[in-house]
Design a protein around this motif. Structure first.
Motif, mmCIF file in Angstrom:
data_model
loop_
_atom_site.group_PDB
_atom_site.id
_atom_site.type_symbol
_atom_site.label_atom_id
_atom_site.label_comp_id
_atom_site.label_asym_id
_atom_site.label_seq_id
_atom_site.Cartn_x
_atom_site.Cartn_y
_atom_site.Cartn_z
ATOM 1 N N GLN A 1 0.847 -1.033 0.054
ATOM 2 C CA GLN A 1 0.023 0.028 -0.092
ATOM 3 C C GLN A 1 0.893 1.396 0.056
ATOM 4 O O GLN A 1 0.239 2.555 0.020
ATOM 5 C CB GLN A 1 -0.850 0.036 1.177
ATOM 6 C CG GLN A 1 -2.004 -1.184 1.304
ATOM 7 C CD GLN A 1 -2.658 -1.196 2.370
ATOM 8 O OE1 GLN A 1 -2.588 -0.400 3.374
ATOM 9 N NE2 GLN A 1 -3.579 -2.101 2.708
ATOM 10 N N SER B 1 -11.015 -0.497 -0.836
ATOM 11 C CA SER B 1 -9.906 -0.720 0.208
ATOM 12 C C SER B 1 -10.323 -2.088 0.898
ATOM 13 O O SER B 1 -11.165 -2.330 1.668
ATOM 14 C CB SER B 1 -9.903 0.336 1.232
ATOM 15 O OG SER B 1 -8.948 -0.070 2.213
ATOM 16 N N THR C 1 -4.403 4.800 7.790
ATOM 17 C CA THR C 1 -5.357 5.396 6.682
ATOM 18 C C THR C 1 -6.324 6.357 7.685
ATOM 19 O O THR C 1 -7.297 7.114 7.309
ATOM 20 C CB THR C 1 -6.510 4.402 6.139
ATOM 21 O OG1 THR C 1 -7.181 3.796 7.274
ATOM 22 C CG2 THR C 1 -5.563 3.561 5.323
ATOM 23 N N GLN D 1 -11.090 8.589 8.166
ATOM 24 C CA GLN D 1 -10.183 7.809 7.086
ATOM 25 C C GLN D 1 -9.989 9.077 6.114
ATOM 26 O O GLN D 1 -10.451 10.094 5.960
ATOM 27 C CB GLN D 1 -11.297 6.996 6.213
ATOM 28 C CG GLN D 1 -11.594 5.515 6.854
ATOM 29 C CD GLN D 1 -10.341 4.842 7.278
ATOM 30 O OE1 GLN D 1 -9.564 4.733 6.258
ATOM 31 N NE2 GLN D 1 -10.298 4.302 8.258
ATOM 32 N N LYS D 2 -8.750 8.919 5.808
ATOM 33 C CA LYS D 2 -8.076 9.755 4.888
ATOM 34 C C LYS D 2 -8.467 9.307 3.466
ATOM 35 O O LYS D 2 -9.265 8.216 3.526
ATOM 36 C CB LYS D 2 -6.627 9.841 4.912
ATOM 37 C CG LYS D 2 -5.887 10.215 6.278
ATOM 38 C CD LYS D 2 -4.479 9.800 6.334
ATOM 39 C CE LYS D 2 -3.772 9.963 7.772
ATOM 40 N NZ LYS D 2 -2.292 9.726 7.759
ATOM 41 N N ILE E 1 -7.710 6.950 1.031
ATOM 42 C CA ILE E 1 -6.994 5.859 1.239
ATOM 43 C C ILE E 1 -6.754 5.316 -0.106
ATOM 44 O O ILE E 1 -5.857 4.411 -0.332
ATOM 45 C CB ILE E 1 -7.536 4.493 2.132
ATOM 46 C CG1 ILE E 1 -8.890 4.186 1.455
ATOM 47 C CG2 ILE E 1 -8.038 4.952 3.503
ATOM 48 C CD1 ILE E 1 -9.504 3.240 1.968
#
Length: 412
Positions: free
Chosen positions: A123, A304, A341, A403-404, A406
């Motif tokens: 990732q 994800s 994330t 959450q960013k 991701i």
């Protein structure tokens, strides 16, 4: 999504660099192995000289089942052995070396940490963040004690993380094999199938039509058939060896299981009041909201595989009709995969962890008075179960909100 592919590809093309970063983890893995070795020695001393045993009760069950297999008998002649016979096969050396199973489970713990590292490398996650994430698993007190006490859950964790790793690396046959083996080992991983199916073929995810998004592409079909084949192969062989008692103890028992004690689920009180009656409404009360949540999470977050798998597991355990502390491991080995994330402050993370622990305390306090004092505290245990469910729901919502993006992997 294109940017994610390019970043992942660039990491794959820099194999020497990734190998160097992995070698820097050796001291972490060595220390984790040393700690487990110390706990194994301590467990041997406590089992030998103290009244309260360090070993898990199930470890004796595993050992007895392996001993029965060695004598040519069925492992299911051991009362409460409700696992795949392959677990008993794996523990045959336990009949000569009583600590073999604990060592095996501890090694699986270490391999899980290695797979977490490999998944995070894929990732594009940098070394420092990976080290923190791996340490969260390797040095977690629950992780350390569960495996060294002789609980076999780490084998399941290895199988599932291997499936996620090979999915991420686009090695569909291997992903399907490990996923199907995990389903045979314990049936609950079937919940991941919709999200794995949607994740596999990224090229159809950005199309608007629903039927196009779920269409059985070649890669998806190969994955499904491979997973189905491995599940059926292990299951048929087990049935060939042990017949209906295998199905009764490993499948039907867990489907029909109703726990009224040691169960964090609010449904336990309904089971207690219901007794032996089988009400369809009670079954649907559990299954319908659980299935709806899992399908919604799979459709919204399948891009994800790490986040989706964690959310599905966390919600499945929280809303399941049976929820024991052993089940917490099912999402703890996925938690390190989503840490990078999360756009969250340390204080907020600590508050979430304290709320999770405090909610368990709200259940454990009245459970103690029931178990050890003989008080009729079922109503208070039920209220504690509601508190725990509400806390878990709030944590899941917070994780989603924090959450960013991701789809854009982060480096150092």
């Amino acid at each position: 999504m294109k940017r994610k592919r390019s970043v992942t590809k660039s990491c794959s093309s820099m194999t020497p660099t990734c190998a160097i970063l992995t070698s820097q983890m050796l001291s972490t893995f060595a220390l984790a192995s040393l700690v487990r070795g110390i706990l194994l020695l301590y467990g041997y001393v406590q089992d030998s000289y103290m009244n309260v045993k360090y070993s898990d009760v199930d470890y004796e069950v595993f050992g007895d089942a392996a001993a029965l297999v060695r004598r040519g008998l069925s492992p299911y002649e051991r009362h409460t052995y409700r696992y795949t016979p392959f677990l008993a096969f794996m523990l045959l050396p336990n009949t000569y070396l009583p600590s073999f199973g604990k060592i095996l489970f501890s090694v699986c713990d270490i391999v899980v940490g290695f797979l977490i590292d490999k998944i995070l490398i894929g990732q594009g996650i940098g070394y420092r963040m990976r080290k923190w994430c791996i340490s969260l698993w390797l040095f977690n007190p629950l992780t350390l004690t569960v495996s060294t006490r002789g609980n076999a859950e780490s084998i399941l964790g290895l199988l599932l993380l291997a499936a996620i790793y090979f999915l991420q690396e686009k090695k569909i046959l291997l992903a399907g094999f490990f996923y199907g083996t995990a389903i045979h080992f314990k049936f609950y991983p079937i919940i991941y199938f919709p999200s794995f199916w949607l994740y596999i073929d990224q090229k159809v995810q950005q199309r608007n039509a629903f039927l196009t998004k779920i269409w059985p592409t070649q890669a998806r079909t190969i994955f499904a058939f491979t997973a189905l084949f491995s599940t059926i192969a292990f299951t048929v062989f087990s049935y060939y060896c042990y017949g209906s008692e295998f199905l009764r103890e490993t499948l039907f028992y867990h489907v029909l299981r109703k726990d009224t004690r040691h169960n964090f689920s609010p449904y336990f009180y309904i089971f207690y009041l219901e007794g032996d009656s089988q009400l369809l409404a009670v079954k649907l009360m559990n299954f319908v909201p659980q299935a709806a949540l899992l399908l919604q999470v799979a459709y919204r977050y399948h891009y994800s595989v790490s986040l989706c798998s964690f959310l599905q597991t966390f919600l499945f355990v929280s809303f399941n009709k049976v929820c024991t502390s052993q089940y917490f491991l099912w999402y703890l080995w996925l938690l390190p995969l989503i840490i990078p994330t999360l756009d969250i402050r340390l204080a907020t993370g600590l508050v979430m962890a304290l709320c999770w622990l405090a909610a368990q305390g709200a259940w454990l306090a009245p459970a103690y008075f029931l178990e050890f004092q003989g008080w009729n505290s079922f109503v208070f245990i039920w209220l504690g179960s509601l508190v725990f469910l509400i806390a878990n729901t709030a944590i899941a919502v917070t994780i989603v909100k924090c959450q960013k993006d991701i789809r854009q992997p982060k480096g150092d």
